[in-house]
Scaffold this active site. Sequence first.
Site, mmCIF file in Angstrom:
data_model
loop_
_atom_site.group_PDB
_atom_site.id
_atom_site.type_symbol
_atom_site.label_atom_id
_atom_site.label_comp_id
_atom_site.label_asym_id
_atom_site.label_seq_id
_atom_site.Cartn_x
_atom_site.Cartn_y
_atom_site.Cartn_z
ATOM 1 N N SER A 165 0.672 -7.724 -1.712
ATOM 2 C CA SER A 165 0.076 -6.487 -2.211
ATOM 3 C C SER A 165 -1.378 -6.772 -2.594
ATOM 4 O O SER A 165 -2.036 -7.612 -1.952
ATOM 5 C CB SER A 165 0.897 -5.988 -3.409
ATOM 6 O OG SER A 165 0.317 -4.835 -3.949
ATOM 7 N N TYR A 195 -5.492 3.000 0.206
ATOM 8 C CA TYR A 195 -5.158 1.559 0.129
ATOM 9 C C TYR A 195 -4.260 1.302 -1.092
ATOM 10 O O TYR A 195 -3.247 0.600 -0.998
ATOM 11 C CB TYR A 195 -6.453 0.743 0.033
ATOM 12 C CG TYR A 195 -6.258 -0.772 0.015
ATOM 13 C CD1 TYR A 195 -5.763 -1.447 1.121
ATOM 14 C CD2 TYR A 195 -6.580 -1.526 -1.119
ATOM 15 C CE1 TYR A 195 -5.590 -2.838 1.107
ATOM 16 C CE2 TYR A 195 -6.419 -2.912 -1.138
ATOM 17 C CZ TYR A 195 -5.934 -3.561 -0.026
ATOM 18 O OH TYR A 195 -5.772 -4.934 -0.040
ATOM 19 N N LYS A 199 -0.515 -0.308 -1.169
ATOM 20 C CA LYS A 199 -0.229 -1.574 -1.850
ATOM 21 C C LYS A 199 0.733 -1.385 -3.028
ATOM 22 O O LYS A 199 1.489 -2.304 -3.371
ATOM 23 C CB LYS A 199 -1.544 -2.244 -2.295
ATOM 24 C CG LYS A 199 -2.365 -2.781 -1.114
ATOM 25 C CD LYS A 199 -1.560 -3.757 -0.252
ATOM 26 C CE LYS A 199 -2.406 -4.593 0.674
ATOM 27 N NZ LYS A 199 -1.592 -5.438 1.585
ATOM 28 N N VAL A 226 -10.483 -12.678 -2.497
ATOM 29 C CA VAL A 226 -10.760 -13.707 -1.481
ATOM 30 C C VAL A 226 -11.779 -13.104 -0.515
ATOM 31 O O VAL A 226 -11.423 -12.401 0.425
ATOM 32 C CB VAL A 226 -9.452 -14.094 -0.750
ATOM 33 C CG1 VAL A 226 -9.661 -15.307 0.134
ATOM 34 C CG2 VAL A 226 -8.317 -14.363 -1.742
HETATM 35 N N1 LIG Z 1 -8.982 -10.864 0.685
HETATM 36 C C1 LIG Z 1 -8.695 -10.337 -0.506
HETATM 37 O O1 LIG Z 1 -9.520 -10.367 -1.439
HETATM 38 C C2 LIG Z 1 -7.379 -9.687 -0.750
HETATM 39 C C3 LIG Z 1 -7.108 -9.186 -2.026
HETATM 40 C C4 LIG Z 1 -5.879 -8.569 -2.249
HETATM 41 C C5 LIG Z 1 -4.946 -8.478 -1.238
HETATM 42 N N2 LIG Z 1 -5.241 -8.966 0.001
HETATM 43 C C6 LIG Z 1 -4.205 -8.818 1.044
HETATM 44 O O2 LIG Z 1 -3.998 -10.075 1.663
HETATM 45 C C7 LIG Z 1 -3.520 -9.873 3.004
HETATM 46 C C8 LIG Z 1 -4.282 -10.769 3.960
HETATM 47 O O3 LIG Z 1 -5.631 -10.353 3.978
HETATM 48 P P1 LIG Z 1 -6.872 -11.318 4.283
HETATM 49 O O4 LIG Z 1 -7.825 -11.166 3.168
HETATM 50 O O5 LIG Z 1 -6.407 -12.666 4.685
HETATM 51 O O6 LIG Z 1 -7.537 -10.534 5.522
HETATM 52 P P2 LIG Z 1 -7.687 -10.872 7.076
HETATM 53 O O7 LIG Z 1 -8.344 -12.184 7.280
HETATM 54 O O8 LIG Z 1 -8.344 -9.662 7.652
HETATM 55 O O9 LIG Z 1 -6.178 -10.959 7.566
HETATM 56 C C9 LIG Z 1 -5.445 -9.829 7.858
HETATM 57 C C10 LIG Z 1 -4.451 -10.154 8.942
HETATM 58 O O10 LIG Z 1 -3.709 -8.958 9.231
HETATM 59 C C11 LIG Z 1 -3.649 -8.798 10.636
HETATM 60 N N3 LIG Z 1 -3.474 -7.405 11.045
HETATM 61 C C12 LIG Z 1 -4.240 -6.334 10.758
HETATM 62 N N4 LIG Z 1 -3.785 -5.247 11.406
HETATM 63 C C13 LIG Z 1 -2.689 -5.641 12.116
HETATM 64 C C14 LIG Z 1 -1.791 -4.991 13.007
HETATM 65 N N5 LIG Z 1 -1.924 -3.689 13.326
HETATM 66 N N6 LIG Z 1 -0.786 -5.698 13.548
HETATM 67 C C15 LIG Z 1 -0.636 -7.023 13.266
HETATM 68 N N7 LIG Z 1 -1.465 -7.704 12.461
HETATM 69 C C16 LIG Z 1 -2.485 -7.019 11.897
HETATM 70 C C17 LIG Z 1 -4.991 -9.333 11.117
HETATM 71 O O11 LIG Z 1 -4.904 -9.602 12.510
HETATM 72 P P3 LIG Z 1 -6.224 -9.534 13.477
HETATM 73 O O12 LIG Z 1 -6.856 -10.879 13.359
HETATM 74 O O13 LIG Z 1 -5.633 -9.255 14.809
HETATM 75 O O14 LIG Z 1 -7.092 -8.428 12.941
HETATM 76 C C18 LIG Z 1 -5.120 -10.580 10.260
HETATM 77 O O15 LIG Z 1 -4.394 -11.634 10.818
HETATM 78 C C19 LIG Z 1 -3.681 -8.363 3.287
HETATM 79 O O16 LIG Z 1 -2.441 -7.726 3.144
HETATM 80 C C20 LIG Z 1 -4.629 -7.904 2.185
HETATM 81 O O17 LIG Z 1 -4.471 -6.541 1.862
HETATM 82 C C21 LIG Z 1 -6.424 -9.573 0.262
#
Ligand SMILES: NC(=O)c1ccc[n+]([C@@H]2O[C@H](COP(=O)([O-])OP(=O)(O)OC[C@H]3O[C@@H](n4cnc5c(N)ncnc54)[C@H](OP(=O)(O)O)[C@@H]3O)[C@@H](O)[C@H]2O)c1
Length: 323
Positions: A165, A195, A199, A226
């Site tokens: 989330s 969003y 979440k 992150v």
């Molecule tokens: N970064 C932060 O600060 C943060 C904070 C709170 C929560 N989160 C959560 O952490 C999780 C990971 O995020 P992240 O920061 O690591 O971002 P990220 O690097 O953009 O990773 C997101 C992943 O989701 C995949 N994805 C997106 N749409 C998709 C689809 N239709 N089908 C299959 N895969 C799909 C992307 O694949 P592609 O490479 O093909 O696009 C990528 O592998 C997310 O749920 C995000 O909401 C992140």
Amino acid sequence: MTNFDLSSLPYYDPRKHRKVALVTGGNSGIGWYTVLHLYMHGFAVYVAGRNANRVSRALKDIKKEAKNRLKALEPKNRNPVGELLYLSLDLAQLKSVEKAAKKFRSLESSLDVLINNAGVMALPYSVTEDGFEIQLQTNYVAHFLLTMQLLPNIKRCRGRIISVSSIGHNLELSYFSLSQSFNYKPNILFTWMRYAMAKTACIQFAKMLAIKHSDVLCMSVHPGLVMKTNLFSYWTRLPIVGIFFWFYFQLVGYFFGVSNEQGSVATLRAALSTELEREWDNGKYLTTGGREAKPSYVANNLDNAASTWLWTIHELRDRGYDF
Ligand SMILES: NC(=O)c1ccc[n+]([C@@H]2O[C@H](COP(=O)([O-])OP(=O)(O)OC[C@H]3O[C@@H](n4cnc5c(N)ncnc54)[C@H](OP(=O)(O)O)[C@@H]3O)[C@@H](O)[C@H]2O)c1
């Protein structure tokens, strides 16, 4: 702030046990490190993603990183790694989710750890071919379907389900039915509400699963802020203003952020820690570094969670998916 110590997590020798994990969106960002650690802890990890090239490049890089980390250890501390496998999955198409679940079931009988990690954030309003808002489907509805279709495999080994989330769920200040699409202007405001609702639903999903399927440990996590992942790329790639967003995200990251690897700690603790038990910890929410936290009032309320569950079951039933 001290992080949970990843070296305390159990290692499973793949020559003795077959431990299986499935990570959605494991090809980048937080998911990439989640896969790396599971692989180094002896798991056969299915990396489920929508782009075969991006996933196979990630698998190659993860294998290389694992090799380098093992080389740096004393020979007696070098454990055999698990296995990395690709599973085709596009969460924006429910048909693809169904196909991925079917493929997985044809290959494995048990699933020890399911990590619903993939996500998109703050995109402009659009509707998928299945008729759901894009953030709601990618972050929540498609993961609900995937989980329900893999539940027999998870139950077979009393596995774990982790829902990634976000602290952003707090932006939903009072409960709204998921039928409320918040398709209003300006996007820069209302996209955050969409969003937050997606979440919040991820947290509610873990709570409801914990009640309905108490033989499985179900948890939700906020990974931390992150800022060096692709999650922010829609905003940083905008013409002209993108540079300001980039600068803003870097600033937030500098003061409040954690690295991509630290971002995987909460998920990994929920997925592997032997300190966590179904009896006491089911449905709980972990935050940055793996610390236990309380989600928002809206996400914590079980009546809201039950409404979200029923809404999702009905919507999926209307599209031909029965549970
Ligand atoms: N970064 C932060 O600060 C943060 C904070 C709170 C929560 N989160 C959560 O952490 C999780 C990971 O995020 P992240 O920061 O690591 O971002 P990220 O690097 O953009 O990773 C997101 C992943 O989701 C995949 N994805 C997106 N749409 C998709 C689809 N239709 N089908 C299959 N895969 C799909 C992307 O694949 P592609 O490479 O093909 O696009 C990528 O592998 C997310 O749920 C995000 O909401 C992140």
